[in-house]
Scaffold this motif. Structure first.
Motif, PDB file in Angstrom:
ATOM      1  N   LYS A  16      -5.130  19.276  -0.735  1.00 21.87           N
ATOM      2  CA  LYS A  16      -5.112  17.942  -1.342  1.00 21.87           C
ATOM      3  C   LYS A  16      -4.943  16.913  -0.240  1.00 21.87           C
ATOM      4  CE  LYS A  16      -2.033  19.313  -4.624  1.00 21.87           C
ATOM      5  NZ  LYS A  16      -0.995  19.044  -5.596  1.00 21.87           N
ATOM      6  N   ARG A  17      -5.720  15.863  -0.284  1.00 24.28           N
ATOM      7  CA  ARG A  17      -5.631  14.807   0.728  1.00 24.28           C
ATOM      8  C   ARG A  17      -4.836  13.619   0.182  1.00 24.28           C
ATOM      9  NH1 ARG A  17     -10.702  14.854   4.508  1.00 24.28           N
ATOM     10  NH2 ARG A  17     -11.211  17.040   4.347  1.00 24.28           N
ATOM     11  N   PHE A  28      -0.564  -1.252  -4.750  1.00 25.74           N
ATOM     12  CA  PHE A  28       0.169  -1.472  -5.985  1.00 25.74           C
ATOM     13  C   PHE A  28       0.796  -2.864  -5.954  1.00 25.74           C
ATOM     14  CE2 PHE A  28      -0.054   3.081  -5.688  1.00 25.74           C
ATOM     15  CZ  PHE A  28      -0.234   3.480  -7.004  1.00 25.74           C
ATOM     16  N   GLU A  29       0.851  -3.475  -7.134  1.00 22.02           N
ATOM     17  CA  GLU A  29       1.399  -4.822  -7.251  1.00 22.02           C
ATOM     18  C   GLU A  29       2.216  -4.892  -8.534  1.00 22.02           C
ATOM     19  OE1 GLU A  29      -0.981  -8.389  -5.834  1.00 22.02           O
ATOM     20  OE2 GLU A  29      -1.241  -8.427  -8.004  1.00 22.02           O
ATOM     21  N   THR A  38       0.838  -1.191   0.000  1.00 19.13           N
ATOM     22  CA  THR A  38       0.000   0.000   0.000  1.00 19.13           C
ATOM     23  C   THR A  38       0.879   1.249   0.000  1.00 19.13           C
ATOM     24  OG1 THR A  38      -1.679  -1.196   1.243  1.00 19.13           O
ATOM     25  CG2 THR A  38      -1.849   1.187   1.231  1.00 19.13           C
ATOM     26  N   LEU A  39       0.543   2.188  -0.862  1.00 20.28           N
ATOM     27  CA  LEU A  39       1.252   3.461  -0.956  1.00 20.28           C
ATOM     28  C   LEU A  39       0.262   4.607  -0.831  1.00 20.28           C
ATOM     29  CD1 LEU A  39       3.548   2.729  -4.027  1.00 20.28           C
ATOM     30  CD2 LEU A  39       4.221   2.765  -1.635  1.00 20.28           C
ATOM     31  N   LEU A  40       0.737   5.737  -0.328  1.00 24.55           N
ATOM     32  CA  LEU A  40      -0.077   6.944  -0.264  1.00 24.55           C
ATOM     33  C   LEU A  40       0.347   7.867  -1.405  1.00 24.55           C
ATOM     34  CD1 LEU A  40       0.041   7.674   3.562  1.00 24.55           C
ATOM     35  CD2 LEU A  40      -1.830   6.663   2.273  1.00 24.55           C
ATOM     36  N   TYR A  41      -0.617   8.554  -2.012  1.00 22.28           N
ATOM     37  CA  TYR A  41      -0.311   9.476  -3.092  1.00 22.28           C
ATOM     38  C   TYR A  41      -1.269  10.655  -3.057  1.00 22.28           C
ATOM     39  CZ  TYR A  41      -4.395   8.201  -5.852  1.00 22.28           C
ATOM     40  OH  TYR A  41      -5.673   8.027  -6.284  1.00 22.28           O
ATOM     41  N   ASN A  44      -7.789  -0.202  -5.903  1.00 27.51           N
ATOM     42  CA  ASN A  44      -8.282   0.726  -4.885  1.00 27.51           C
ATOM     43  C   ASN A  44      -7.980   0.197  -3.484  1.00 27.51           C
ATOM     44  OD1 ASN A  44     -10.158  -1.301  -5.241  1.00 27.51           O
ATOM     45  ND2 ASN A  44     -11.925   0.022  -5.027  1.00 27.51           N
ATOM     46  N   PHE A  45      -7.919  -1.109  -3.279  1.00 26.83           N
ATOM     47  CA  PHE A  45      -7.386  -1.745  -2.073  1.00 26.83           C
ATOM     48  C   PHE A  45      -7.029  -3.172  -2.422  1.00 26.83           C
ATOM     49  CE2 PHE A  45     -12.000  -1.746  -1.808  1.00 26.83           C
ATOM     50  CZ  PHE A  45     -12.320  -3.056  -1.533  1.00 26.83           C
TER      51      PHE A  45
END
Length: 80
Positions: free
Chosen positions: A33-34, A40-41, A18-21, A51-52
């Protein structure tokens, strides 16, 4: 995670997390901006964005080929 398929002993590497962007475009100038979370795989020279986690029912959002891409590891928080 690394797995081996039954076809000719071919080794398949599969990495994910899981990554934050943040998106570039804003809906309004006064709103901040949130950070959004995406899973990601990387599998067989493709980058998949969900999305998850797909094991929990995540839907594929986009896929990008990684043909000719290189990976570099950096020490610290930023590469510069």
């Amino acid at each position: 995670m690394t797995a081996t398929s039954n076809d000719k002993g071919k080794q398949i590497s599969k990495y994910g997390g899981t990554l934050l962007y943040k998106r570039r475009a804003r809906t309004a100038l006064y709103k901040p901006k949130r950070w959004k979370s995406r899973y990601f795989e990387i599998e067989e020279r493709m980058l998949y964005c969900y999305n998850f986690q797909p094991s929990y029912g995540g839907q594929l959002r986009r896929a990008m080929p990684l043909e000719g891409a290189t990976v570099e590891e950096f020490e610290g928080k930023y590469p510069f």
